[in-house]
Design a protein around this motif. Structure first.
Motif, PDB file in Angstrom:
ATOM      1  N   UNK A  33       0.832  -1.209   0.000  1.00  0.00           N
ATOM      2  CA  UNK A  33       0.000   0.000   0.000  1.00  0.00           C
ATOM      3  C   UNK A  33       0.865   1.256   0.000  1.00  0.00           C
ATOM      4  N   UNK A  34       1.944   1.239   0.779  1.00  0.00           N
ATOM      5  CA  UNK A  34       2.876   2.370   0.804  1.00  0.00           C
ATOM      6  C   UNK A  34       3.484   2.575  -0.580  1.00  0.00           C
ATOM      7  N   UNK A  35       3.922   1.483  -1.208  1.00  0.00           N
ATOM      8  CA  UNK A  35       4.538   1.564  -2.549  1.00  0.00           C
ATOM      9  C   UNK A  35       3.547   2.127  -3.583  1.00  0.00           C
ATOM     10  N   UNK A  36       2.308   1.653  -3.567  1.00  0.00           N
ATOM     11  CA  UNK A  36       1.293   2.141  -4.504  1.00  0.00           C
ATOM     12  C   UNK A  36       1.037   3.627  -4.291  1.00  0.00           C
ATOM     13  N   UNK A  37       0.983   4.043  -3.034  1.00  0.00           N
ATOM     14  CA  UNK A  37       0.784   5.452  -2.700  1.00  0.00           C
ATOM     15  C   UNK A  37       1.961   6.282  -3.220  1.00  0.00           C
ATOM     16  N   UNK A  38       3.174   5.823  -2.968  1.00  0.00           N
ATOM     17  CA  UNK A  38       4.364   6.555  -3.402  1.00  0.00           C
ATOM     18  C   UNK A  38       4.456   6.651  -4.916  1.00  0.00           C
ATOM     19  N   UNK A  39       3.907   5.674  -5.618  1.00  0.00           N
ATOM     20  CA  UNK A  39       3.911   5.704  -7.082  1.00  0.00           C
ATOM     21  C   UNK A  39       2.761   6.533  -7.642  1.00  0.00           C
ATOM     22  N   UNK A  40       1.929   7.084  -6.767  1.00  0.00           N
ATOM     23  CA  UNK A  40       0.832   7.934  -7.202  1.00  0.00           C
ATOM     24  C   UNK A  40      -0.365   7.172  -7.742  1.00  0.00           C
ATOM     25  N   UNK A  41      -0.487   5.901  -7.367  1.00  0.00           N
ATOM     26  CA  UNK A  41      -1.577   5.080  -7.895  1.00  0.00           C
ATOM     27  C   UNK A  41      -2.809   5.083  -6.988  1.00  0.00           C
TER      28      UNK A  41
END
Length: 127
Positions: A33-41
């Protein structure tokens, strides 16, 4: 346009609610979830806050166009929390169904995170 290169989940109004449970798959759920957020998704939000019916968080979830629940295991606490609060979950991902065995090990391996992130991205692009 940059938006066209992102997966189908990419939107300012996509809410991501992870499990964040005590097992490795719960921790992977949170990390993804953190990674998806950081990628702007999408915007990672607090699943426990929905369970607590925190007013501002409830309003943010209500304002979301789409909701993604990332569960660690087949108990699907993130999905159930959202549905019990009256939200429709568009994507219901279960980390343990992606070839990751549930354990008590919280020491996440970088290669495991990358593998799961790739699989989650494939799921989001296909739906």
């Amino acid at each position: 346009m940059a938006e066209e290169t992102k997966c189908a989940c990419g939107s300012a109004n996509v809410a991501i609610f992870p499990c964040a449970g005590a097992a490795n798959v719960g921790q992977l759920s949170n990390k993804i979830a953190v990674e998806l957020d950081q990628q702007g998704l999408g915007n990672m939000m607090c699943t426990v806050g929905i369970g607590a019916r925190a007013p501002r968080l409830m309003k943010s979830a209500e304002a979301s166009d789409r909701i993604i629940a990332i569960n660690g295991c087949p108990v699907k606490c993130a999905t159930k929390t959202m549905e019990l609060a009256g939200f429709k979950v568009g994507h219901k991902i279960v980390i343990s169904e992606l070839g990751i065995k549930k354990t008590k090990d919280k020491d996440l391996k970088d290669e495991e995170v990358a593998e799961v992130l790739t699989k989650v991205m494939e799921i989001l692009q296909s739906e």
